[in-house]
Design a protein around this motif. Structure first.
Motif, PDB file in Angstrom:
ATOM      1  N   TYR A  88       3.601  -8.604  -7.411  1.00 47.77           N
ATOM      2  CA  TYR A  88       3.312  -9.826  -8.298  1.00 47.77           C
ATOM      3  C   TYR A  88       2.774 -10.928  -7.644  1.00 47.77           C
ATOM      4  N   VAL A  89       1.598 -11.497  -8.077  1.00 45.94           N
ATOM      5  CA  VAL A  89       0.810 -12.881  -7.784  1.00 45.94           C
ATOM      6  C   VAL A  89       1.447 -13.718  -8.110  1.00 45.94           C
ATOM      7  N   ASP A  90       1.730 -14.065  -9.543  1.00 42.66           N
ATOM      8  CA  ASP A  90       2.231 -15.324 -10.242  1.00 42.66           C
ATOM      9  C   ASP A  90       3.116 -14.566 -11.237  1.00 42.66           C
ATOM     10  N   ASP A  91       3.799 -15.475 -12.742  1.00 34.02           N
ATOM     11  CA  ASP A  91       3.969 -14.633 -13.553  1.00 34.02           C
ATOM     12  C   ASP A  91       3.477 -14.337 -14.847  1.00 34.02           C
ATOM     13  N   LYS A  92       1.953 -14.491 -14.650  1.00 34.94           N
ATOM     14  CA  LYS A  92       0.819 -13.877 -14.907  1.00 34.94           C
ATOM     15  C   LYS A  92      -0.213 -12.762 -14.816  1.00 34.94           C
ATOM     16  N   ASP A  93       0.106 -12.352 -12.912  1.00 37.40           N
ATOM     17  CA  ASP A  93      -1.246 -11.643 -12.444  1.00 37.40           C
ATOM     18  C   ASP A  93       0.040 -10.807 -11.663  1.00 37.40           C
ATOM     19  N   HIS A  94      -0.459  -9.342 -12.254  1.00 38.42           N
ATOM     20  CA  HIS A  94       0.298  -8.575 -11.191  1.00 38.42           C
ATOM     21  C   HIS A  94      -0.734  -7.825 -10.866  1.00 38.42           C
ATOM     22  N   PHE A  95      -0.527  -6.532 -10.096  1.00 39.23           N
ATOM     23  CA  PHE A  95      -1.240  -5.484  -9.762  1.00 39.23           C
ATOM     24  C   PHE A  95      -0.335  -4.225  -9.332  1.00 39.23           C
ATOM     25  N   THR A  96      -1.140  -3.074  -9.423  1.00 37.45           N
ATOM     26  CA  THR A  96       0.009  -1.469  -9.159  1.00 37.45           C
ATOM     27  C   THR A  96      -0.740  -1.219  -8.164  1.00 37.45           C
ATOM     28  N   PHE A  97       0.042  -0.636  -7.127  1.00 36.96           N
ATOM     29  CA  PHE A  97      -0.331   0.365  -5.943  1.00 36.96           C
ATOM     30  C   PHE A  97       0.588   1.504  -5.859  1.00 36.96           C
ATOM     31  N   LYS A  98      -0.090   2.312  -4.479  1.00 39.65           N
ATOM     32  CA  LYS A  98       0.444   3.878  -5.060  1.00 39.65           C
ATOM     33  C   LYS A  98       0.678   4.246  -3.156  1.00 39.65           C
ATOM     34  N   VAL A  99       1.805   3.868  -3.243  1.00 36.88           N
ATOM     35  CA  VAL A  99       2.805   4.182  -1.743  1.00 36.88           C
ATOM     36  C   VAL A  99       1.694   5.052  -1.118  1.00 36.88           C
ATOM     37  N   GLN A 100       0.605   4.818  -0.041  1.00 33.23           N
ATOM     38  CA  GLN A 100       0.307   6.617   0.775  1.00 33.23           C
ATOM     39  C   GLN A 100       0.851   7.820   0.963  1.00 33.23           C
ATOM     40  N   GLU A 101       0.228   8.539   0.543  1.00 35.12           N
ATOM     41  CA  GLU A 101       0.781   9.850   1.291  1.00 35.12           C
ATOM     42  C   GLU A 101       0.772  10.167   2.625  1.00 35.12           C
ATOM     43  N   LEU A 102       0.057  10.101   3.219  1.00 35.96           N
ATOM     44  CA  LEU A 102      -0.010   9.860   4.316  1.00 35.96           C
ATOM     45  C   LEU A 102      -0.441   8.606   5.274  1.00 35.96           C
ATOM     46  N   SER A 166       1.420 -11.546   1.353  1.00 37.06           N
ATOM     47  CA  SER A 166       2.035 -10.385   1.180  1.00 37.06           C
ATOM     48  C   SER A 166       1.062  -9.605   0.469  1.00 37.06           C
ATOM     49  N   GLN A 167       0.559  -9.950  -0.613  1.00 32.60           N
ATOM     50  CA  GLN A 167       0.363 -10.002  -1.534  1.00 32.60           C
ATOM     51  C   GLN A 167      -1.311  -9.526  -1.479  1.00 32.60           C
ATOM     52  N   THR A 168      -1.746  -9.799  -0.462  1.00 34.39           N
ATOM     53  CA  THR A 168      -2.969  -9.673  -0.259  1.00 34.39           C
ATOM     54  C   THR A 168      -3.456  -8.678   0.636  1.00 34.39           C
ATOM     55  N   LEU A 169      -2.131  -8.511   1.301  1.00 32.75           N
ATOM     56  CA  LEU A 169      -2.397  -7.159   2.340  1.00 32.75           C
ATOM     57  C   LEU A 169      -2.210  -5.898   1.599  1.00 32.75           C
ATOM     58  N   TRP A 170      -0.957  -6.036   0.645  1.00 36.22           N
ATOM     59  CA  TRP A 170      -0.881  -4.737  -0.733  1.00 36.22           C
ATOM     60  C   TRP A 170      -2.088  -4.479  -1.588  1.00 36.22           C
ATOM     61  N   LEU A 171      -3.091  -5.753  -1.905  1.00 31.23           N
ATOM     62  CA  LEU A 171      -4.523  -5.040  -2.483  1.00 31.23           C
ATOM     63  C   LEU A 171      -4.794  -4.673  -1.427  1.00 31.23           C
ATOM     64  N   ILE A 172      -5.142  -4.489   0.011  1.00 32.07           N
ATOM     65  CA  ILE A 172      -5.772  -4.267   0.917  1.00 32.07           C
ATOM     66  C   ILE A 172      -5.419  -3.167   0.940  1.00 32.07           C
ATOM     67  N   TYR A 173      -4.473  -2.645   0.924  1.00 29.15           N
ATOM     68  CA  TYR A 173      -3.831  -1.783   0.740  1.00 29.15           C
ATOM     69  C   TYR A 173      -3.667  -0.299  -0.125  1.00 29.15           C
ATOM     70  N   SER A 174      -3.790  -1.219  -1.559  1.00 24.55           N
ATOM     71  CA  SER A 174      -4.787  -0.295  -2.877  1.00 24.55           C
ATOM     72  C   SER A 174      -5.758   0.356  -2.806  1.00 24.55           C
ATOM     73  N   LEU A 175      -6.757  -1.144  -1.846  1.00 26.33           N
ATOM     74  CA  LEU A 175      -8.050  -0.851  -2.283  1.00 26.33           C
ATOM     75  C   LEU A 175      -8.780   0.096  -1.219  1.00 26.33           C
ATOM     76  N   GLU A 229       6.898   0.059   6.233  1.00 30.69           N
ATOM     77  CA  GLU A 229       5.367   0.412   5.166  1.00 30.69           C
ATOM     78  C   GLU A 229       4.571  -0.309   5.480  1.00 30.69           C
ATOM     79  N   LEU A 230       5.258  -1.780   5.428  1.00 28.55           N
ATOM     80  CA  LEU A 230       3.637  -2.581   5.946  1.00 28.55           C
ATOM     81  C   LEU A 230       3.085  -2.435   7.031  1.00 28.55           C
ATOM     82  N   GLY A 231       4.988  -2.781   8.180  1.00 34.73           N
ATOM     83  CA  GLY A 231       4.218  -2.702   9.722  1.00 34.73           C
ATOM     84  C   GLY A 231       4.036  -1.060   9.939  1.00 34.73           C
ATOM     85  N   ARG A 232       4.204   0.013   9.222  1.00 34.75           N
ATOM     86  CA  ARG A 232       3.915   1.679   9.435  1.00 34.75           C
ATOM     87  C   ARG A 232       1.976   1.295   9.300  1.00 34.75           C
TER      88      ARG A 232
END
Length: 389
Positions: A88-102, A166-175, A229-232
Motif C-alpha cells: 500500500y502506497v496510501d489509502d487510494k493506491d496499492h500494487f501487488t507483487f509476487k514473492v520470488q521463487e528463488l 519500502s514501497q519503492t523497494l517492493w516496486l523494484i522487486y516486482s518489476l 525477504e528484503l534483506g535476502r
C-alpha cells in the motif's frame, strides 16, 4: 519448502560471517538525534515486511484507518514463495507483487541491451520514481512492466530521507520479476545509504520508520537483515555492474580499490561478504576489506569522479584496469544529469526533492537525458554541483 530451507541455510551462513552478528547489530546502532528532533514524520503506510524463521513466515505491514496507523500481521506455516502480496502506497493506491521463487546472487557483467534507462538517488521518493517509470514507458499505470527486453538500472541510494522506502523497494522487486519473464532486466546497484541501513547506520533514517517498527514490535535494525525477504533480496545485489562498455556504480572506483586488481566480479564477491556487518567492527579486519569499505575511497563513497578531483591520467589507468569506457554514477549531486571527466562519466544524482527527476537513456548506442515527463534531450556537460547534506 525447498526455497524455505535453502534460504534458511543461506541466512545461517550469513550470520556466521562475523561472530554474533545480531548481538553486534544491537550494540552498534547509529542514529542522528539532531535529525530526529526536527523530524515531524510519523507512522504510516509501510511494508510489508516478511520475517522468516525455520518453520514459518510472518508478514507485518503498517496500514491506516481514520488517519491512524495500525499493524496487520499474517503468519504462514508453509513456504510463502510464489504468494501474491499487496503493497500500500496510501489509502487510494496499492500494487501487488509476487514473492520470488528463488533469490540468487546477480551476475556482475552483462551485454548492452538495445535500450537502457538508469536513475539514482531516489531515496524513498516513490511518487517521483513512479511517474518517471510510467512516462518513460518502463511500466504502465497498473505497475506492469512495459519495457520489453530493455534494462532498468538503479544506481544506488533508494533508502533514507524520503517516506516511502519500502514501497519503492517492493516496486523494484516486482518489476525485476516481471522483466525476467519477457527477457528484460532490472539492476539494483547498492549505494552508501542502502548499505548504511543494512549495517545499522541510521543517521539519515526518518522518524516514521522507527515508529512503524515500534508498532510492529520490531527494532528498525531488524527490518533488512538476512532473516527477512528484503534483506535476502538486497544480499543478492552488487555494488557495481558492467553493462557493455559501461560500469554502473554508485560513487566510483578509487585508485586504492583499482589497485586491488579484483575486477568487477571480484569486487562484488568480496564486498558481499560484509553487507550486514558494521564498518566500525575493527577487530581482525581484513586489510582488503579496509580498502573496499574505506570511507571516502570505497565504491559507495568515493567522490573523485563526481567532483572531478581525480587526476585524468589516474582515471584513465583505472578505466583501463576495469575494462570500462565510461562510468555511470550517482552520489554527487548536480543540477541535472551531467557529463563529467571529458564525457567519460555520467552523473545521475539530481534534485529529486526539489522537483528535478531525471535519468539516463542509452538507446541504440546513443546517450540522452530523460526527465519525469518522458522527454529526452542532450546531456549537459559539467552541470553545477549542489551542496548535499
Amino acid at each position: 519448502m525447498r526455497r524455505f530451507n535453502f534460504m534458511y541455510a543461506v541466512t545461517m551462513g550469513l550470520l556466521t560471517l562475523g561472530s554474533n552478528l545480531f548481538v553486534n547489530a544491537q550494540t552498534k546502532v547509529h542514529f542522528s538525534e539532531k535529525r530526529l528532533k526536527t523530524d515531524t514524520s510519523k507512522a504510516g503506510y509501510d511494508g510489508p515486511y516478511i520475517f522468516y524463521t525455520e518453520t514459518e513466515a510472518v508478514v507485518k505491514q503498517i496500514l491506516e484507518k481514520d488517519n491512524k496507523a495500525y499493524v496487520k500481521v499474517e503468519t504462514f506455516k508453509n513456504s510463502i514463495a510464489g504468494r501474491k502480496l499487496k503493497c500500500y502506497v496510501d489509502d487510494k493506491d496499492h500494487f501487488t507483487f509476487k514473492v520470488q521463487e528463488l533469490l540468487q546472487n546477480q551476475p556482475s557483467v552483462y551485454p548492452m541491451p538495445e535500450k537502457l534507462i538508469a536513475i539514482s538517488d531516489i531515496e524513498g521518493r516513490f511518487h517521483e520514481f513512479k511517474q518517471f517509470l510510467i512516462n518513460n514507458k518502463v511500466m504502465d499505470k497498473n505497475y506492469k512492466w512495459t519495457f520489453g527486453k530493455g534494462h532498468l538500472v538503479t544506481v544506488g541510494d533508494f533508502f533514507d530521507r524520503g517516506l516511502l522506502v519500502s514501497q519503492t523497494l517492493w516496486l523494484i522487486y516486482s518489476l525485476e520479476e516481471q522483466a525476467e519473464k519477457v527477457g528484460g532486466k532490472v539492476h539494483f546497484v547498492l549505494g552508501n545509504h542502502d548499505l548504511m541501513n543494512m549495517k545499522n547506520d541510521f543517521r539519515y533514517t526518518r522518524k516514521k520508520y522507527l515508529e512503524d517498527a515500534k508498532l510492529m514490535g520490531e527494532e528498525y535494525y531488524n527490518l533488512y537483515k538476512p532473516n527477512t525477504e528484503l534483506g535476502r533480496w538486497l544480499a543478492t545485489k552488487n555494488i557495481l555492474e558492467k553493462i557493455g562498455d559501461y560500469i554502473f556504480i554508485h560513487a566510483g572506483i578509487s585508485k586504492e580499490v583499482s589497485d586491488l586488481n579484483l575486477g568487477v566480479e571480484g569486487i562484488n564477491k568480496f564486498a558481499r561478504g560484509y553487507y550486514f556487518s558494521n564498518v566500525e567492527e575493527k577487530a581482525g579486519v581484513d586489510p582488503m576489506r579496509a580498502i573496499v569499505y574505506m570511507r571516502g575511497k570505497s565504491p559507495m563513497w568515493y567522490r573523485g569522479y563526481g567532483k572531478e578531483s581525480i587526476d585524468k591520467n589516474e582515471f584513465a589507468a583505472i578505466a583501463k584496469n576495469m575494462g570500462a569506457k565510461k562510468f555511470v554514477i550517482g552520489h554527487t549531486l548536480h543540477e541535472s544529469v551531467t557529463y563529467l571527466m571529458d564525457k567519460q562519466v555520467i552523473d545521475l544524482d539530481v534534485l529529486h526533492a526539489q522537483g528535478t527527476t531525471q535519468g539516463l537513456l542509452i538507446e541504440n548506442g546513443q546517450e540522452y537525458m530523460v526527465d519525469i515527463n518522458g522527454q529526452k534531450s542532450a546531456i549537459k556537460e559539467r552541470a553545477k554541483e549542489v551542496d548535499d547534506d
